[in-house]
Design an enzyme around this catalytic site. Structure first.
Site, PDB file in Angstrom:
ATOM      1  N   GLU A 193     -10.215   5.479   6.947  1.00  0.00           N
ATOM      2  CA  GLU A 193      -8.791   5.795   6.995  1.00  0.00           C
ATOM      3  C   GLU A 193      -8.389   7.116   6.346  1.00  0.00           C
ATOM      4  O   GLU A 193      -7.488   7.800   6.843  1.00  0.00           O
ATOM      5  CB  GLU A 193      -7.978   4.663   6.337  1.00  0.00           C
ATOM      6  CG  GLU A 193      -8.061   3.352   7.075  1.00  0.00           C
ATOM      7  CD  GLU A 193      -7.489   2.225   6.233  1.00  0.00           C
ATOM      8  OE1 GLU A 193      -8.160   1.772   5.286  1.00  0.00           O
ATOM      9  OE2 GLU A 193      -6.361   1.808   6.513  1.00  0.00           O
ATOM     10  N   ARG A 215       0.832  -1.206   0.000  1.00  0.00           N
ATOM     11  CA  ARG A 215       0.000   0.000   0.000  1.00  0.00           C
ATOM     12  C   ARG A 215       0.873   1.265   0.000  1.00  0.00           C
ATOM     13  O   ARG A 215       0.485   2.293  -0.536  1.00  0.00           O
ATOM     14  CB  ARG A 215      -0.984  -0.002   1.183  1.00  0.00           C
ATOM     15  CG  ARG A 215      -2.058   1.065   1.059  1.00  0.00           C
ATOM     16  CD  ARG A 215      -3.165   0.930   2.108  1.00  0.00           C
ATOM     17  NE  ARG A 215      -4.233   0.034   1.713  1.00  0.00           N
ATOM     18  CZ  ARG A 215      -5.255   0.363   0.912  1.00  0.00           C
ATOM     19  NH1 ARG A 215      -5.378   1.597   0.455  1.00  0.00           N
ATOM     20  NH2 ARG A 215      -6.174  -0.528   0.593  1.00  0.00           N
TER      21      ARG A 215
HETATM   22  N1  MTE Z   1     -12.922   4.629  14.185  1.00  0.00           N
HETATM   23  C1  MTE Z   1     -12.996   4.286  15.484  1.00  0.00           C
HETATM   24  N2  MTE Z   1     -13.796   5.002  16.297  1.00  0.00           N
HETATM   25  N3  MTE Z   1     -12.277   3.247  15.998  1.00  0.00           N
HETATM   26  C2  MTE Z   1     -11.440   2.507  15.202  1.00  0.00           C
HETATM   27  O1  MTE Z   1     -10.797   1.563  15.672  1.00  0.00           O
HETATM   28  N4  MTE Z   1     -10.507   2.175  12.945  1.00  0.00           N
HETATM   29  C3  MTE Z   1     -10.195   2.813  11.676  1.00  0.00           C
HETATM   30  C4  MTE Z   1     -11.435   3.455  11.069  1.00  0.00           C
HETATM   31  N5  MTE Z   1     -12.096   4.274  12.048  1.00  0.00           N
HETATM   32  C5  MTE Z   1     -11.330   2.859  13.816  1.00  0.00           C
HETATM   33  C6  MTE Z   1     -12.128   3.931  13.345  1.00  0.00           C
HETATM   34  C7  MTE Z   1      -9.640   1.907  10.691  1.00  0.00           C
HETATM   35  S1  MTE Z   1      -8.001   1.560  10.766  1.00  0.00           S
HETATM   36  C8  MTE Z   1     -10.401   1.358   9.704  1.00  0.00           C
HETATM   37  S2  MTE Z   1      -9.722   0.345   8.528  1.00  0.00           S
HETATM   38  C9  MTE Z   1     -11.844   1.595   9.599  1.00  0.00           C
HETATM   39  O2  MTE Z   1     -12.321   2.420  10.646  1.00  0.00           O
HETATM   40  C10 MTE Z   1     -12.566   0.266   9.619  1.00  0.00           C
HETATM   41  O3  MTE Z   1     -13.932   0.386   9.588  1.00  0.00           O
HETATM   42  P1  MTE Z   1     -14.763   0.567   8.229  1.00  0.00           P
HETATM   43  O4  MTE Z   1     -14.174  -0.361   7.223  1.00  0.00           O
HETATM   44  O5  MTE Z   1     -16.119   0.189   8.626  1.00  0.00           O
HETATM   45  O6  MTE Z   1     -14.601   2.000   7.831  1.00  0.00           O
HETATM   46  N1  LUZ Z   2      -5.432  -4.746   5.281  1.00  0.00           N
HETATM   47  C1  LUZ Z   2      -5.112  -5.569   4.280  1.00  0.00           C
HETATM   48  C2  LUZ Z   2      -5.593  -3.439   5.082  1.00  0.00           C
HETATM   49  O1  LUZ Z   2      -4.950  -6.762   4.503  1.00  0.00           O
HETATM   50  N2  LUZ Z   2      -5.005  -5.079   3.052  1.00  0.00           N
HETATM   51  C3  LUZ Z   2      -5.152  -3.774   2.756  1.00  0.00           C
HETATM   52  O2  LUZ Z   2      -5.046  -3.367   1.606  1.00  0.00           O
HETATM   53  C4  LUZ Z   2      -5.453  -2.908   3.817  1.00  0.00           C
HETATM   54  N3  LUZ Z   2      -5.581  -1.600   3.612  1.00  0.00           N
HETATM   55  C5  LUZ Z   2      -5.840  -0.804   4.628  1.00  0.00           C
HETATM   56  C6  LUZ Z   2      -5.973  -1.329   5.884  1.00  0.00           C
HETATM   57  N4  LUZ Z   2      -5.862  -2.630   6.111  1.00  0.00           N
HETATM   58 MO1  MOS Z   3      -7.574  -0.363   9.281  1.00  0.00          MO
HETATM   59  S1  MOS Z   3      -5.527  -0.063   9.307  1.00  0.00           S
HETATM   60  O1  MOS Z   3      -7.586  -1.107   7.763  1.00  0.00           O
HETATM   61  O2  MOS Z   3      -7.703  -1.636  10.332  1.00  0.00           O
END
Ligand code: MTE
Ligand code: LUZ
Ligand code: MOS
Length: 754
Positions: free
Chosen positions: A704, A304
């Site tokens: 993210e 990534r």
């Molecule tokens: N928001 C909160 N409140 N707590 C979390 O742990 N994780 C983040 C983001 N927002 C997170 C968060 C991360 S790393 C990701 S990948 C996404 O939420 C995952 O959830 P989604 O795929 O439903 O957006």
């Molecule tokens: N996890 C993963 C991830 O396995 N592949 C991804 O591309 C990725 N991208 C963002 C966060 N987690």
């Molecule tokens: Mo988020 S780093 O894809 O859990």
């Protein structure tokens, strides 16, 4: 719609791992490690600890019935160190006792002899020694070697960017119980229940159908529980199997900080070439990822980074290489952005440097290179529905960039002790797991005969509001009130073979699977209604069956009961796999992302040039939500992501000593943003766009991307330092802690000047 967890969170009723009522006889587990980052273990003395009253067992690699292996992508990580220790904090075994207190007493009775081996913590040194997690990868477009001659300006440099501690409020934990047939049920604070299930099965030598993993919600994950929740859950399950009783393992904060991996620190070498119109003609970058002692998710994170090495810019000639370097640190892991922020940091640093040397603002270079429809990325994807230029333009106009810039300049002319700095930060983030195979999900829907609905998916709620969005999807798909829909815990028996909730794709993948399930149910219910009403054009709106666009006498509850009485199935399992995406690793080309998320942020900071401290005056954002299905939830994600990004760029400093011991091992030595360090003003505006068909209800993924607005904090501080000390020889190494800012304010000029 209000977040469905809001009331219980506020009332303290929400159940986290450590709130699960314990069964009688529950034992407590504590992993133990050795105070060394790299050593050959010659002997381990456990007898004294085993003899302590209240100790039920002390388990090591010798007690594992299956494989001593928990590596998620590569099989290079033992559950318990065997023979050698590779990082400070690596579990060597597990103490199980009547209480946590006894576990800790027992830990002090464990003795070990070991021979120290050389410790490597620096990624460049590891790369030199050939200590790599996987072969390096290179993404190429155009021909950089041939392009330098067309450039009016060429600059080279180096960057370093630090790791980041996840600091989820809920530390890692798992609670394992046995069932009568030797199967095991594990409650786990994990983003990836299937990863836990698969690994427990492997280590305990069970088929996967004998391992049930259940997750209600997490008190935060941020990527830290995408892969690294697994080991702790496996330990609890191993102990439960060994002792045939319930075992709970919840890490103490200090153990969690010491034993788990973090965001990957990176270093990089770069070379950038621009023409006289400030267009970036050529971009070469080499990333050195500090992976730690095992792969964990490092190969995917590295990938990534490569995908995001040009951020929101179109560059015709690119050569980007990345090394995943094996060091004696805890294996670093997923963290919001997953290597993307580290990739973007380098190009933003290069642009900042080029701007200073050429004598223009970084914004002029950024703007001249923003992506357009039809541009090809270094990885082959042709960009469509790009919003890089539209979010930029909207941000400039809405927040009066020119006026703000003039005010900053005027302030700096009138003040010597305080200087302001300003940065514009465009972002472009690809949505989909970069590993195409992971982009699928399932949803199980039951409509009960009273008309209430229960939904299970593979999505894990971690505070990001995915369950609220799933309620909205089900309610909208079925034409009923959200109050009729309940979301069940994420459970591997109800929904199997799931990808972790990660890559910001949780709502898209699981929401689309849920739509598929609801659509199939809807078809069946409509047939029942058509027959009952003798009408061929029926729909359900607000719980009323509409016939030919007009309300009929038939309501949701009657229709459901009618279907049940006619022996129509009211259950459905929906499946979704993202269409169109593909990637060929042998060519490093393809179309890996369903779509991209864009946005632009303007950050203004005031630096106290006597003390090196700073405050953020404002961050003004225009974000590409698509057509947001829940603005309150999405705004929360932007604010949280932004502040987390600012923390990473400024205050948060993960520090290890040369022996590989974590120095920033508590909240007294690791500073995260608080009420004083958040920007005084955060304004977030939505770019009105159509959204994207591959986004759930055209509401784009939001988890993210906003973290990357935080990069602007670093470059705004750098600009303020420049205003105070224009000639200073500044490195680019984040975070910009107040100590570092102070040193840079008074740094002597570089030999070349700027
Ligand atoms: N928001 C909160 N409140 N707590 C979390 O742990 N994780 C983040 C983001 N927002 C997170 C968060 C991360 S790393 C990701 S990948 C996404 O939420 C995952 O959830 P989604 O795929 O439903 O957006
Ligand atoms: N996890 C993963 C991830 O396995 N592949 C991804 O591309 C990725 N991208 C963002 C966060 N987690
Ligand atoms: Mo988020 S780093 O894809 O859990």
């Amino acid at each position: 719609m209000i977040n469905i967890d809001a009331e219980n969170h506020v009332r303290g009723r929400s159940v986290y791992l450590d709130d699960i009522p314990e069964l009688q006889g529950t034992l407590y587990a504590l992993p133990f490690d050795l105070p060394t980052a790299h050593a050959h273990i010659t002997s381990l003395h456990l007898d004294k600890a085993r003899a302590l009253p209240g100790v039920a067992a002390i388990l090591t690699a010798a007690d594992i019935p299956g494989e001593n292996q928990i590596g998620g992508i590569l099989p290079d990580e033992p559950l318990f160190a065997e023979g050698e220790v590779h990082f400070w904090g690596q579990p060597v075994g597990l103490i199980v006792a009547d209480s946590d207190h006894i576990c800790r007493k027992a830990a002090r009775l464990i003795e070990a002899e070991y021979e120290a081996l050389p410790v490597v913590t620096d990624p460049r040194e590891a790369q030199q020694l050939g200590r790599l997690i996987c072969p390096p990868r290179t993404f190429v477009i155009g021909d950089t070697a041939g392009a330098w001659s067309q450039c009016a300006h060429i600059f080279e440099g180096q960057t370093a960017v630090n790791g980041q501690e996840h600091l989820y409020i809920e530390a890692h934990g798992a609670y394992a119980r046995m069932k009568e047939d030797g199967s095991v049920i594990i409650s786990s604070s994990t983003q990836g229940p299937t990863a836990v299930q698969r690994t427990v099965a492997k280590v305990l030598d069970l088929p996967m159908h004998k391992v049930e993993v259940d997750t209600v919600r997490l008190g935060g994950g941020f990527g830290g529980k995408e892969d690294q929740a697994t080991g702790w859950a496996v330990m609890a399950a191993l102990a439960a199997q060994h002792l045939q009783g319930p075992v709970k393992l919840v890490l103490h904060r200090l153990d969690d900080m010491r034993m788990t991996g973090k965001r990957h620190p990176y270093e990089a070498d770069f070379k950038i070439g621009l023409d006289e119109h400030l267009r970036i003609i050529a971009w070469e970058v080499t990333h050195y990822q500090n992976a730690g002692a095992a792969a964990d998710l490092s190969t995917a994170v590295m990938e990534r980074t490569l995908f995001h090495s040009t951020n929101a810019y179109h560059i015709p000639n690119v050569r980007a290489t990345a090394y995943s370097c094996k060091t004696n640190l805890p294996p670093n892991t997923a963290f919001r952005g997953f290597g993307g922020p580290q990739g973007k940091f380098v190009i933003e640093a290069a642009i900042a440097l080029a701007a200073e040397r050429i004598g223009v603002s970084a914004a002029e270079i950024q703007q001249a290179n923003l992506l357009r429809d039809g541009d090809e990325m270094p990885y082959g994807q042709i960009m469509q529905q790009t919003q890089a230029r539209s979010t930029w333009a909207a941000c400039m106009e809405r927040y009066n960039y020119t006026g703000q810039r003039e005010r900053v300049q005027a302030f700096n002319e009138q003040n010597t002790r305080y200087k302001k700095g300003m940065a514009v930060q465009p972002i472009c983030f690809g949505i989909s797991f970069t590993n195409t195979m992971m982009n699928h999900a399932r949803a199980l829907v039951h409509i009960y005969q009273d008309g209430s609905v229960v939904v299970s998916t593979g999505a894990v709620e971690m505070g990001q509001g995915v369950n609220t969005k799933l309620v909205q999807v089900a309610a909208q798909s079925l034409g009923i009130s959200p109050g009729r829909v309940r979301i069940e815990s994420t459970n591997t028996l109800r929904v199997a073979n799931t990808s972790p909730t990660a890559a910001s794709a949780g709502a898209d993948l699981n929401g689309k699977a849920l739509q598929t399930a609801c659509a199939a149910l809807m078809e069946r219910l409509k047939k029942v209604a058509e027959a009952a009403l003798g009408h061929s054009d029926v729909a359900i709106q607000n719980e009323v069956v509409m016939a030919g666009g007009k309300p009929s006498e038939l309501g949701w509850e009657q229709l459901v009961l009618m279907a049940h009485q006619q022996r129509v199935s009211l259950s459905e399992n929906g499946h979704y796999a993202t269409p169109l995406i593909h990637f060929d690793k042998s060519k490093e080309k393809g179309h890996p992302f369903a779509y991209h998320v864009y946005g632009t942020a303007i950050t203004i900071v005031t630096v106290d040039c006597l003390r090196g401290t700073y405050t953020f005056d404002s961050v003004d954002v225009v974000h590409d939500f698509g057509n947001s299905m829940n603005m309150a939830v999405d705004l929360g994600q932007i604010e949280g992501g932004l502040v987390q990004g600012i923390g990473w760029m400024t205050l948060e400093e993960v520090a290890y000593n040369a022996q590989g011991r974590l120095l920033s091992n508590a909240l007294s030595t690791y500073k995260i943003p608080d009420i004083y360090s958040v920007p005084k003003s955060i304004r977030i505006a939505s770019l009105e766009t159509e959204g994207h068909d591959l986004a759930i209800l055209k509401s784009k993924a939001v988890g993210e991307p906003p973290l990357m607005y935080g990069l602007g904090a670093y470059f705004a501080i750098r600009e303020a330092i420049r205003a105070f000390n224009p000639g200073a020889d500044l490195k680019v190494d984040a975070p910009y802690t107040p100590e570092k800012v102070l040193l840079d304010l008074y740094r002597s000029p570089s030999s070349q000047g700027t």
